[in-house]
Design a protein around this motif. Structure first.
Motif, short mmCIF file in Angstrom:
data_model
loop_
_atom_site.label_atom_id
_atom_site.label_comp_id
_atom_site.label_asym_id
_atom_site.label_seq_id
_atom_site.Cartn_x
_atom_site.Cartn_y
_atom_site.Cartn_z
N GLY A 8 -4.67 -1.04 6.30
CA GLY A 8 -4.39 0.24 5.64
C GLY A 8 -5.30 1.34 6.13
O GLY A 8 -6.21 1.12 6.94
N GLY A 9 -5.05 2.55 5.60
CA GLY A 9 -5.79 3.73 6.03
C GLY A 9 -7.30 3.60 5.86
O GLY A 9 -8.08 4.03 6.72
N ALA A 10 -7.73 2.95 4.77
CA ALA A 10 -9.17 2.84 4.50
C ALA A 10 -9.86 1.98 5.56
O ALA A 10 -11.04 2.18 5.87
CB ALA A 10 -9.39 2.24 3.12
N ILE A 36 -0.26 -0.95 11.26
CA ILE A 36 -1.37 -0.08 10.84
C ILE A 36 -0.85 1.19 10.17
O ILE A 36 0.15 1.77 10.58
CB ILE A 36 -2.26 0.28 12.06
CG1 ILE A 36 -2.70 -0.99 12.80
CG2 ILE A 36 -3.49 1.08 11.63
CD1 ILE A 36 -3.45 -0.73 14.09
N SER A 37 -1.57 1.63 9.12
CA SER A 37 -1.26 2.90 8.44
C SER A 37 -1.98 4.05 9.12
O SER A 37 -2.80 3.84 10.01
CB SER A 37 -1.75 2.88 6.99
OG SER A 37 -1.27 1.79 6.30
N ALA A 38 -1.72 5.25 8.61
CA ALA A 38 -2.43 6.43 9.10
C ALA A 38 -3.90 6.34 8.69
O ALA A 38 -4.25 5.72 7.69
CB ALA A 38 -1.79 7.67 8.49
N ARG A 198 5.65 6.53 -0.12
CA ARG A 198 4.19 6.49 -0.02
C ARG A 198 3.66 5.06 -0.17
O ARG A 198 4.20 4.27 -0.93
CB ARG A 198 3.54 7.40 -1.09
CG ARG A 198 3.59 8.88 -0.79
CD ARG A 198 3.00 9.28 0.56
NE ARG A 198 1.66 8.83 0.82
CZ ARG A 198 0.56 9.56 0.59
NH1 ARG A 198 0.65 10.75 0.04
NH2 ARG A 198 -0.63 9.09 0.90
N GLU A 199 2.61 4.78 0.57
CA GLU A 199 1.97 3.46 0.58
C GLU A 199 2.93 2.38 1.09
O GLU A 199 2.79 1.21 0.75
CB GLU A 199 1.46 3.07 -0.82
CG GLU A 199 0.59 4.13 -1.51
CD GLU A 199 -0.63 4.52 -0.72
OE1 GLU A 199 -1.14 3.69 0.07
OE2 GLU A 199 -1.06 5.69 -0.83
N GLY A 200 3.89 2.79 1.92
CA GLY A 200 4.93 1.86 2.35
C GLY A 200 4.57 0.92 3.49
O GLY A 200 5.39 0.12 3.91
MG MG Z 1 -2.34 5.17 3.42
#
Ligand code: MG
Ligand code: ASP
Length: 420
Positions: A8-10, A36-38, A198-200
């Motif tokens: 995830g982003g974190a 991978i997320s943004a 969101r959070e997909g």
């Molecule tokens: Mg995110």
């Protein structure tokens, strides 16, 4: 067997996060897909940029912030601007600039074209960094694999088409090297980018795992696994080492934010175990979610604040019957209000839902012709899975309970602070 990892982003919010990801990925050499997320809060920033574009705000400075953040991160990783990743990232920003030059039309469509850049940026950077450090990999565009309808911002997956693409074009690649791809994004049959909500990204990872018939999906997070309560509200939390798909879906449904609610179904359908592990402590076991049912039922707590408690009564004192209920649900559905708790009696029907000023106004307008409507805002909702008297007593201390719904396994209470 192929495995899928999701970050995830974190986990990729700065250079040290990317370096850490590389060390985790390096340990697994055979068939691995990395979703991978943004990076960090990029999706929020791109969302703000899209809103500014539609409201005539300062898009230039908002875009500049996103650029600066990514350029700094790349400099920290690659040490020089000569690396080819800079050109590729630049090209993605140019695509956004082109959109911003036109007159705005259709918010949801444009949102997806702009916001999807976040995942393209993060995966370009991570893929190049892995190659740079000798972890050979292929960057894949998720839009060639996750095919969707054109419900922008909440696209529906076309399962047969996606499975076909993934089996025939992605699987052969995975036999040769690690593949890096994006969460959250998909493509319509007209070749327009969509997002899955969101959070997909968890959901994307589950779609890939399902279509690949993967051996397992691991979601890497900044917590040790699935906890029985959010540490934000509870100082003593417990790690749930094993969960059934059933319990995981229930927890996600009641608002536990650990996993995106849509994630479990494809995994359960294909019998793919889901691991939730800490990227800060990759050796530790984390949580495993599978068909196996644990015998220990640890009570879990889910808190939601900022709730509206709303009661509806027919004006003419007629009983609340199926016809009324279907009207009320129709209004809720129309205004996209998700009900968190409900209870009905002879003369009233009560629900709680997340507060949103606009939606509440619209709902009141829709219902008040036929019904008397009363509501309170600023409520808390607590859901306890596997409750017992002790846990109930603990959460209602200093609270006034306004509504309580109990089933055999779950208790939900809408409450507020006791005033002296
Ligand atoms: Mg995110
Ligand atoms: N980047 C997207 C978001 O923040 C998707 C995700 O993180 O799962 O909503």
């Amino acid at each position: 067997m192929t495995e899928v990892y999701k970050f995830g982003g974190a986990s990729v919010k700065d250079a040290s996060g990317v370096i850490n990801l590389a060390s985790i990925v390096a340990k697994r050499k055979n068939s691995l897909l990395v979703v991978i997320s943004a990076m960090g809060k990029t999706t929020n920033a791109l969302e703000a940029l899209t809103r500014a574009y539609f409201s005539g705000g300062d898009t230039e400075s908002l875009l500049q912030q996103v650029k600066d953040y990514h350029y700094q991160l790349m400099l920290d990783l690659f040490k020089t601007e000569d690396h080819p990743v800079f050109d590729e990232v630049n090209n993605l920003f140019v695509e956004v600039e082109w959109i911003l030059e036109d007159e705005p039309f259709d918010f949801d469509y444009t949102y997806d074209q702009i916001v999807s850049i976040g995942e393209l940026l993060s995966t370009k950077i991570v893929s190049h960094y892995l190659n740079f450090t000798g972890i050979q990999n292929l960057w894949a565009d998720a839009r060639n694999y996750i095919l969707t309808d054109n419900t922008y911002r909440e696209a529906g997956v076309l399962w047969d088409k996606s499975t076909h693409q993934i089996e025939s074009h992605l699987l052969p690649q995975l036999q040769k090297q690690i593949v890096i791809t994006q969460g959250f994004i998909g493509n319509t049959s007209e070749n327009f980018t969509t997002t899955l909500g969101r959070e997909g990204s968890d959901y994307s990872a589950a779609i890939f795992a399902f279509c690949l018939k993967a051996g397992a999906l691991t979601i890497w997070k900044d917590v040790p696994g699935v906890l029985n309560a959010d540490p934000k509200w509870f100082d003593k939390t417990e790690l749930l080492k094993q969960l059934s798909y059933y319990d995981a879906i229930e927890l996600a449904y009641y608002g536990a934010t650990i996993i995106h609610p849509k994630t479990i179904k494809p995994l359960q359908n294909a019998g793919i175990p889901l691991r939730v592990k800490s990227f800060l402590d990759p050796q530790s076991e984390g949580t495993i979610i599978s068909n196996e049912d644990t015998s220990v039922k640890v009570p879990s707590f889910i808190f939601k604040v900022n709730q509206v408690l709303l009661s509806v009564m027919p004006k003419d004192f007629s009983f609340i019957i199926e016809e009324n209920l279907s009207q009320i649900f129709e209004a809720l559905h129309q205004h996209r209000i998700k009900v968190n708790t409900m209870l009905n009696s002879a003369l009233s029907f009560s629900i709680s839902f997340d507060y949103d000023a606009d939606k509440l106004d619209q709902l009141l307008a829709a219902l008040s012709e036929t019904y008397k409507v009363k509501y309170n805002t600023g409520m808390e909702l607590v859901t306890i899975r596997y409750y017992n008297q002790d846990t109930l007593d603990r959460v209602i201390e200093n609270k006034k309970v306004l509504l309580e719904v109990k089933s055999r396994n779950t208790c939900q209470m809408v409450m507020k602070n006791k005033t002296a």
